[in-house]
Scaffold this active site. Structure first.
Site, short mmCIF file in Angstrom:
data_model
loop_
_atom_site.label_atom_id
_atom_site.label_comp_id
_atom_site.label_asym_id
_atom_site.label_seq_id
_atom_site.Cartn_x
_atom_site.Cartn_y
_atom_site.Cartn_z
N GLY A 45 1.00 -1.19 0.10
CA GLY A 45 -0.09 0.06 -0.12
C GLY A 45 0.90 1.26 0.02
O GLY A 45 2.09 1.06 0.37
N GLN A 50 3.06 10.21 1.37
CA GLN A 50 4.07 9.40 1.56
C GLN A 50 5.18 9.93 0.56
O GLN A 50 6.39 9.70 0.88
CB GLN A 50 3.95 8.03 1.71
CG GLN A 50 3.34 7.51 2.97
CD GLN A 50 3.20 5.92 3.08
OE1 GLN A 50 2.20 5.41 2.42
NE2 GLN A 50 4.01 5.46 3.61
N CYS A 92 5.59 0.40 8.20
CA CYS A 92 5.31 1.51 7.39
C CYS A 92 6.56 1.83 6.39
O CYS A 92 7.58 1.84 7.11
CB CYS A 92 4.70 2.78 8.17
SG CYS A 92 4.17 4.19 7.28
N LEU A 93 6.22 2.04 5.41
CA LEU A 93 7.25 2.44 4.36
C LEU A 93 8.07 3.95 4.88
O LEU A 93 9.08 3.97 4.47
CB LEU A 93 6.81 2.44 2.82
CG LEU A 93 6.34 1.17 2.40
CD1 LEU A 93 6.00 1.30 0.83
CD2 LEU A 93 7.64 0.20 2.51
N HIS A 134 -4.85 1.74 7.40
CA HIS A 134 -3.75 2.38 7.38
C HIS A 134 -3.39 3.22 6.34
O HIS A 134 -3.09 4.42 6.68
CB HIS A 134 -2.57 1.14 7.09
CG HIS A 134 -1.17 1.50 7.26
ND1 HIS A 134 -0.40 1.20 8.34
CD2 HIS A 134 -0.27 2.14 6.61
CE1 HIS A 134 0.67 1.75 7.92
NE2 HIS A 134 0.86 2.39 7.06
N GLU A 135 -3.86 3.08 5.04
CA GLU A 135 -3.57 4.21 3.90
C GLU A 135 -4.61 5.47 4.31
O GLU A 135 -4.32 6.37 3.94
CB GLU A 135 -3.95 3.54 2.69
CG GLU A 135 -3.09 2.47 2.25
CD GLU A 135 -1.47 2.54 2.45
OE1 GLU A 135 -0.73 1.50 2.83
OE2 GLU A 135 -1.14 3.67 2.59
N HIS A 138 -3.05 7.62 6.52
CA HIS A 138 -2.03 8.50 6.26
C HIS A 138 -2.74 9.86 5.45
O HIS A 138 -2.13 10.79 5.73
CB HIS A 138 -1.16 7.68 5.18
CG HIS A 138 -0.14 7.13 5.57
ND1 HIS A 138 0.96 7.47 6.00
CD2 HIS A 138 -0.04 5.63 5.43
CE1 HIS A 138 1.77 6.61 6.44
NE2 HIS A 138 1.47 5.51 5.83
O1 K2U Z 1 1.39 2.79 3.87
C1 K2U Z 1 2.48 2.06 3.86
O2 K2U Z 1 3.70 2.39 4.58
C2 K2U Z 1 2.73 0.80 3.24
C3 K2U Z 1 2.43 -0.48 4.57
C4 K2U Z 1 0.87 -0.92 4.02
C5 K2U Z 1 0.48 -1.88 5.36
C6 K2U Z 1 0.86 -1.47 6.52
C7 K2U Z 1 0.55 -2.40 7.62
C8 K2U Z 1 -0.20 -3.52 7.38
C9 K2U Z 1 -0.72 -3.57 5.80
C10 K2U Z 1 -0.21 -2.82 4.72
C11 K2U Z 1 3.22 -1.42 4.45
O3 K2U Z 1 4.63 -0.90 4.65
S1 K2U Z 1 3.52 -2.36 3.08
C12 K2U Z 1 4.70 -3.42 3.50
C13 K2U Z 1 3.99 -4.76 4.11
C14 K2U Z 1 4.16 -5.61 3.34
C15 K2U Z 1 3.31 -6.99 3.75
C16 K2U Z 1 2.63 -6.98 5.04
C17 K2U Z 1 2.38 -5.81 5.76
C18 K2U Z 1 3.15 -4.67 5.10
ZN ZN Z 2 2.27 3.68 6.02
#
Ligand code: K2U
Ligand code: ZN
Length: 171
Positions: A45, A50, A92-93, A134-135, A138
């Site tokens: 996501g 971001q 979170c990225l 989560h998105e 943001h």
């Molecule tokens: O928004 C973001 O920073 C991307 C997030 C999205 C996300 C966070 C927590 C749970 C689900 C989605 C992640 O960093 S994407 C990396 C990731 C990959 C597999 C599972 C969870 C998170």
């Molecule tokens: Zn995030």
């Protein structure tokens, strides 16, 4: 085009984003760049703030194995949440290598507009539900660490400030 991802703390990650008034070529390019950036990270996501764009646009693709399902949600909003909640070890990225358990409604119904301007609505469950919440957080200037206690949040923020200092030194 892959765009740089902002790292917490950054004021742009705490500001609520503006709705998209019109789906212009710029919005289409943004959505494409966000998907490129998300897959490159890799992530499942990504929200526009971001990459420093204060617009209510998010992308996601939570498919693990199987054909990818890239989704672009413009002006998304949660219109229903289940009573039942589920917890997930979130990351979170914008807060690299930090993970913590976050509880959220297990199922959510979301309405949005797609890149063609067509209204959409879908009920998400599982990882898709966690990711879309989560998105959307943001887009409201909320990070998953805002659900943690003050000490853990402060510890993570301090680690990110150190990381940013090191990255600045490496140039
Ligand atoms: O928004 C973001 O920073 C991307 C997030 C999205 C996300 C966070 C927590 C749970 C689900 C989605 C992640 O960093 S994407 C990396 C990731 C990959 C597999 C599972 C969870 C998170
Ligand atoms: Zn995030």
């Amino acid at each position: 085009m892959i765009r740089p991802i902002l790292i917490h703390p950054d004021p742009r990650l705490k500001k609520p984003c503006d709705p998209v008034a019109e789906i212009t070529a710029e919005v289409r390019i943004l959505a494409k760049d966000m998907l490129d950036t998300m897959y490159d990270a890799p992530g499942i996501g990504l929200a526009a703030p971001q990459v420093g764009v204060m617009k209510r646009v998010l992308v996601m693709d939570c498919i693990k194995d199987g054909p990818p399902r890239p989704m672009v949600l413009i002006n998304p909003r949660v219109v229903w949440s289940s009573e039942e909640s589920s917890s997930y070890e979130e990351g979170c990225l914008s807060i690299p290598d930090q993970y913590a358990e976050v509880r959220r409604p297990a199922d959510v119904r979301v309405e949005w507009v797609d890149l063609d301007g067509a209204p959409q609505d879908e009920q998400f469950t599982g990882l898709w539900a966690t990711c879309v919440q989560h998105e959307i957080d943001h887009l409201d200037g909320k990070l998953f660490i805002d659900y943690l206690g003050p000490l853990k949040r402060q510890m993570i923020t301090r680690k990110m400030e150190k990381l940013k200092r090191e990255r600045a030194r490496q140039g």
